[in-house]
Design a protein around this motif. Structure first.
Motif, PDB file in Angstrom:
ATOM      1  N   MET A  52       5.623  16.528-101.892  1.00  0.00           N
ATOM      2  CA  MET A  52       5.660  15.072-101.785  1.00  0.00           C
ATOM      3  C   MET A  52       7.085  14.573-101.584  1.00  0.00           C
ATOM      4  O   MET A  52       7.335  13.687-100.751  1.00  0.00           O
ATOM      5  CB  MET A  52       5.036  14.440-103.035  1.00  0.00           C
ATOM      6  CG  MET A  52       3.534  14.656-103.161  1.00  0.00           C
ATOM      7  SD  MET A  52       2.865  14.153-104.771  1.00  0.00           S
ATOM      8  CE  MET A  52       3.153  12.381-104.693  1.00  0.00           C
ATOM      9  N   VAL A  53       8.036  15.147-102.323  1.00  0.00           N
ATOM     10  CA  VAL A  53       9.440  14.747-102.162  1.00  0.00           C
ATOM     11  C   VAL A  53       9.943  15.111-100.772  1.00  0.00           C
ATOM     12  O   VAL A  53      10.662  14.331-100.120  1.00  0.00           O
ATOM     13  CB  VAL A  53      10.308  15.401-103.256  1.00  0.00           C
ATOM     14  CG1 VAL A  53      11.792  15.161-102.993  1.00  0.00           C
ATOM     15  CG2 VAL A  53       9.921  14.868-104.628  1.00  0.00           C
ATOM     16  N   PHE A  54       9.572  16.299-100.296  1.00  0.00           N
ATOM     17  CA  PHE A  54      10.000  16.734 -98.966  1.00  0.00           C
ATOM     18  C   PHE A  54       9.460  15.796 -97.881  1.00  0.00           C
ATOM     19  O   PHE A  54      10.194  15.396 -96.958  1.00  0.00           O
ATOM     20  CB  PHE A  54       9.528  18.162 -98.707  1.00  0.00           C
ATOM     21  CG  PHE A  54       9.837  18.658 -97.315  1.00  0.00           C
ATOM     22  CD1 PHE A  54      11.111  19.077 -96.985  1.00  0.00           C
ATOM     23  CD2 PHE A  54       8.834  18.689 -96.345  1.00  0.00           C
ATOM     24  CE1 PHE A  54      11.398  19.532 -95.699  1.00  0.00           C
ATOM     25  CE2 PHE A  54       9.113  19.142 -95.060  1.00  0.00           C
ATOM     26  CZ  PHE A  54      10.405  19.556 -94.734  1.00  0.00           C
ATOM     27  N   LEU A  55       8.174  15.425 -97.975  1.00  0.00           N
ATOM     28  CA  LEU A  55       7.595  14.512 -96.987  1.00  0.00           C
ATOM     29  C   LEU A  55       8.263  13.145 -97.048  1.00  0.00           C
ATOM     30  O   LEU A  55       8.497  12.496 -96.009  1.00  0.00           O
ATOM     31  CB  LEU A  55       6.090  14.383 -97.225  1.00  0.00           C
ATOM     32  CG  LEU A  55       5.248  15.630 -96.935  1.00  0.00           C
ATOM     33  CD1 LEU A  55       3.792  15.397 -97.341  1.00  0.00           C
ATOM     34  CD2 LEU A  55       5.337  16.005 -95.460  1.00  0.00           C
ATOM     35  N   PHE A  56       8.587  12.705 -98.251  1.00  0.00           N
ATOM     36  CA  PHE A  56       9.258  11.411 -98.411  1.00  0.00           C
ATOM     37  C   PHE A  56      10.627  11.430 -97.745  1.00  0.00           C
ATOM     38  O   PHE A  56      11.007  10.500 -97.024  1.00  0.00           O
ATOM     39  CB  PHE A  56       9.383  11.076 -99.889  1.00  0.00           C
ATOM     40  CG  PHE A  56      10.005   9.736-100.173  1.00  0.00           C
ATOM     41  CD1 PHE A  56       9.245   8.589-100.137  1.00  0.00           C
ATOM     42  CD2 PHE A  56      11.359   9.633-100.457  1.00  0.00           C
ATOM     43  CE1 PHE A  56       9.815   7.344-100.391  1.00  0.00           C
ATOM     44  CE2 PHE A  56      11.940   8.401-100.710  1.00  0.00           C
ATOM     45  CZ  PHE A  56      11.164   7.257-100.668  1.00  0.00           C
ATOM     46  N   ILE A  57      11.392  12.517 -97.974  1.00  0.00           N
ATOM     47  CA  ILE A  57      12.728  12.626 -97.400  1.00  0.00           C
ATOM     48  C   ILE A  57      12.656  12.772 -95.884  1.00  0.00           C
ATOM     49  O   ILE A  57      13.504  12.251 -95.146  1.00  0.00           O
ATOM     50  CB  ILE A  57      13.481  13.817 -98.017  1.00  0.00           C
ATOM     51  CG1 ILE A  57      13.726  13.563 -99.516  1.00  0.00           C
ATOM     52  CG2 ILE A  57      14.803  14.076 -97.312  1.00  0.00           C
ATOM     53  CD1 ILE A  57      14.326  14.735-100.246  1.00  0.00           C
ATOM     54  N   ALA A  58      11.623  13.457 -95.387  1.00  0.00           N
ATOM     55  CA  ALA A  58      11.530  13.749 -93.959  1.00  0.00           C
ATOM     56  C   ALA A  58      11.187  12.523 -93.116  1.00  0.00           C
ATOM     57  O   ALA A  58      11.454  12.515 -91.909  1.00  0.00           O
ATOM     58  CB  ALA A  58      10.487  14.839 -93.724  1.00  0.00           C
ATOM     59  N   MET A  59      10.611  11.489 -93.713  1.00  0.00           N
ATOM     60  CA  MET A  59      10.269  10.306 -92.919  1.00  0.00           C
ATOM     61  C   MET A  59      11.544   9.635 -92.392  1.00  0.00           C
ATOM     62  O   MET A  59      12.514   9.479 -93.141  1.00  0.00           O
ATOM     63  CB  MET A  59       9.441   9.325 -93.760  1.00  0.00           C
ATOM     64  CG  MET A  59       8.030   9.815 -94.048  1.00  0.00           C
ATOM     65  SD  MET A  59       6.970   8.539 -94.811  1.00  0.00           S
ATOM     66  CE  MET A  59       7.771   8.333 -96.396  1.00  0.00           C
ATOM     67  N   PRO A  60      11.559   9.209 -91.127  1.00  0.00           N
ATOM     68  CA  PRO A  60      12.803   8.809 -90.460  1.00  0.00           C
ATOM     69  C   PRO A  60      13.212   7.356 -90.689  1.00  0.00           C
ATOM     70  O   PRO A  60      13.581   6.656 -89.751  1.00  0.00           O
ATOM     71  CB  PRO A  60      12.471   9.051 -88.987  1.00  0.00           C
ATOM     72  CG  PRO A  60      11.015   8.742 -88.892  1.00  0.00           C
ATOM     73  CD  PRO A  60      10.419   9.213 -90.201  1.00  0.00           C
ATOM     74  N   SER A  62      15.049   4.394 -93.754  1.00  0.00           N
ATOM     75  CA  SER A  62      15.912   4.306 -94.936  1.00  0.00           C
ATOM     76  C   SER A  62      15.085   4.515 -96.198  1.00  0.00           C
ATOM     77  O   SER A  62      13.862   4.295 -96.205  1.00  0.00           O
ATOM     78  CB  SER A  62      16.603   2.943 -94.990  1.00  0.00           C
ATOM     79  OG  SER A  62      15.641   1.914 -95.242  1.00  0.00           O
ATOM     80  N   VAL A  63      15.738   4.952 -97.267  1.00  0.00           N
ATOM     81  CA  VAL A  63      15.027   5.192 -98.532  1.00  0.00           C
ATOM     82  C   VAL A  63      14.394   3.907 -99.042  1.00  0.00           C
ATOM     83  O   VAL A  63      13.258   3.912 -99.544  1.00  0.00           O
ATOM     84  CB  VAL A  63      15.992   5.785 -99.578  1.00  0.00           C
ATOM     85  CG1 VAL A  63      15.291   5.951-100.920  1.00  0.00           C
ATOM     86  CG2 VAL A  63      16.547   7.119 -99.097  1.00  0.00           C
ATOM     87  N   GLN A  64      15.083   2.799 -98.914  1.00  0.00           N
ATOM     88  CA  GLN A  64      14.543   1.524 -99.369  1.00  0.00           C
ATOM     89  C   GLN A  64      13.266   1.169 -98.620  1.00  0.00           C
ATOM     90  O   GLN A  64      12.271   0.738 -99.225  1.00  0.00           O
ATOM     91  CB  GLN A  64      15.585   0.418 -99.182  1.00  0.00           C
ATOM     92  CG  GLN A  64      15.147  -0.930 -99.734  1.00  0.00           C
ATOM     93  CD  GLN A  64      16.225  -1.983 -99.581  1.00  0.00           C
ATOM     94  OE1 GLN A  64      17.306  -1.712 -99.068  1.00  0.00           O
ATOM     95  NE2 GLN A  64      15.937  -3.204-100.016  1.00  0.00           N
ATOM     96  N   HIS A  65      13.272   1.366 -97.303  1.00  0.00           N
ATOM     97  CA  HIS A  65      12.080   1.062 -96.506  1.00  0.00           C
ATOM     98  C   HIS A  65      10.928   2.003 -96.866  1.00  0.00           C
ATOM     99  O   HIS A  65       9.761   1.580 -96.945  1.00  0.00           O
ATOM    100  CB  HIS A  65      12.400   1.185 -95.013  1.00  0.00           C
ATOM    101  CG  HIS A  65      11.245   0.830 -94.135  1.00  0.00           C
ATOM    102  ND1 HIS A  65      10.867  -0.468 -93.888  1.00  0.00           N
ATOM    103  CD2 HIS A  65      10.351   1.611 -93.456  1.00  0.00           C
ATOM    104  CE1 HIS A  65       9.807  -0.480 -93.091  1.00  0.00           C
ATOM    105  NE2 HIS A  65       9.488   0.770 -92.808  1.00  0.00           N
ATOM    106  N   LYS A  66      11.249   3.277 -97.111  1.00  0.00           N
ATOM    107  CA  LYS A  66      10.197   4.235 -97.461  1.00  0.00           C
ATOM    108  C   LYS A  66       9.576   3.915 -98.815  1.00  0.00           C
ATOM    109  O   LYS A  66       8.369   4.128 -99.023  1.00  0.00           O
ATOM    110  CB  LYS A  66      10.770   5.656 -97.427  1.00  0.00           C
ATOM    111  CG  LYS A  66      11.007   6.168 -96.016  1.00  0.00           C
ATOM    112  CD  LYS A  66      11.452   7.609 -95.990  1.00  0.00           C
ATOM    113  CE  LYS A  66      12.906   7.775 -96.365  1.00  0.00           C
ATOM    114  NZ  LYS A  66      13.404   9.145 -96.090  1.00  0.00           N
TER     115      LYS A  66
END
Length: 298
Positions: A52-60, A62-66
């Motif tokens: 889950m963390v990997f998929l979250f980081i991989a999304m292109p 900003s962290v705030q938007h994710k």
């Protein structure tokens, strides 16, 4: 015959010692198995969390938007109803922020007091107090709805009131989840104790929430990331606990576990279910907003 009986009697202590050894092995064996299963359980839980963390980081994005995207299915995220730290708004609006923080603090305090093993039905006094906490949020939420619809409403709802009433509802949510765990999972729950068996637990929860409310009043920019991450973790925890109860019931494994390590495969399944629920709700809300309108993802 007397000598034979005396010899048999002399041998009985040996057999008793043998049976005692076997009994001790029978008692200690489950504990050893539980200890040996702990690393495997950590691996089972760690793998879906890492994914889950990997998929979250991989999304292109900003962290705030994710973060806003991950929680969009659970909250309208209206900017006018959102608390800000510096120039950044939290991924939940004020009421949902209060709900999930209240649930997180309540779960933490109750589990630390081992109240998650209590299974006695709450008394009417406790149910009345919990009902009042939830009722206050419902009344304020209805007033806020009237305000949003440009209809007559008794008062204007500020964000700090949304936060406080949300925290009250979060206490109810946290209590409900811990109570469900207590009456569903354990082989030998404490049926003589209530989840809120000690009133000091409720006082402790409220004291922590008051301290958190003071942090929100500061609106310091450096507090944004700790608060936003805490809300993400609180959401995953709430959905995981709810999924765990449902999965255990669906697999017909109620009242079977002595401790958390014995829950086994149900824990990673619950964690995966929590992630899927968040993703499905977020995607579904985005599709509905495109079709019928609504507050778009900021």
């Amino acid at each position: 015959p007397q000598k034979l009986n005396s010899r048999i009697g002399a041998k009985r202590p040996g057999r008793s010692r043998h049976h005692a050894t076997v009994n001790r092995m029978a008692v200690t064996s489950p504990t050893t198995q539980q200890q040996n299963s702990a690393p495997g359980l950590a691996l089972l839980v760690g793998l879906p969390m890492t994914l889950m963390v990997f998929l979250f980081i991989a999304m292109p994005w900003s962290v705030q938007h994710k973060m806003h995207l991950a929680l969009h299915g659970l909250c309208a995220q209206r900017p006018s109803h959102t608390l800000h730290f510096g120039d950044r708004g939290l991924p939940y609006d004020a009421r949902m922020t209060g709900i999930y923080l209240g649930a997180l603090v309540t779960i933490g305090v109750l589990v630390a007091a081992r109240a998650h093993r209590n299974a006695r039905t709450p008394t009417w006094t406790r149910l009345l107090i919990l009902g009042l906490l939830g009722g206050v949020m419902a009344a304020d939420g209805f007033n806020s709805l009237l305000e949003d619809l440009k209809l007559w409403h008794p008062y204007t709802t500020p964000n700090w009131l949304r936060l406080v009433t949300g925290m009250g509802a979060g206490i109810v949510l946290g209590f409900a989840l811990v109570f469900l765990i207590g009456i569903t999972l354990w082989r030998q729950p404490f049926t003589s104790r209530e989840t809120f068996d000690d009133w000091r637990l409720l006082i402790r929860i409220m004291a922590i929430l008051i301290a958190l409310s003071l942090l929100f009043a500061s609106r310091s920019g450096f507090l944004y990331w700790p608060m936003a991450i805490t809300l993400m973790l609180a959401t995953v925890l709430v959905l995981t606990m709810l999924s765990l109860v449902v999965i255990v019931v669906m697999r017909q494994q109620e009242f079977r576990f002595a401790n958390l390590t014995q829950v086994g495969l149900n824990l990673p399944l619950s964690l995966i279910a929590a992630g899927l629920i968040m993703a499905a709700l977020s995607l579904g809300r985005i599709v509905l907003e495109r079709l019928v309108g609504g507050t778009p993802l900021q």
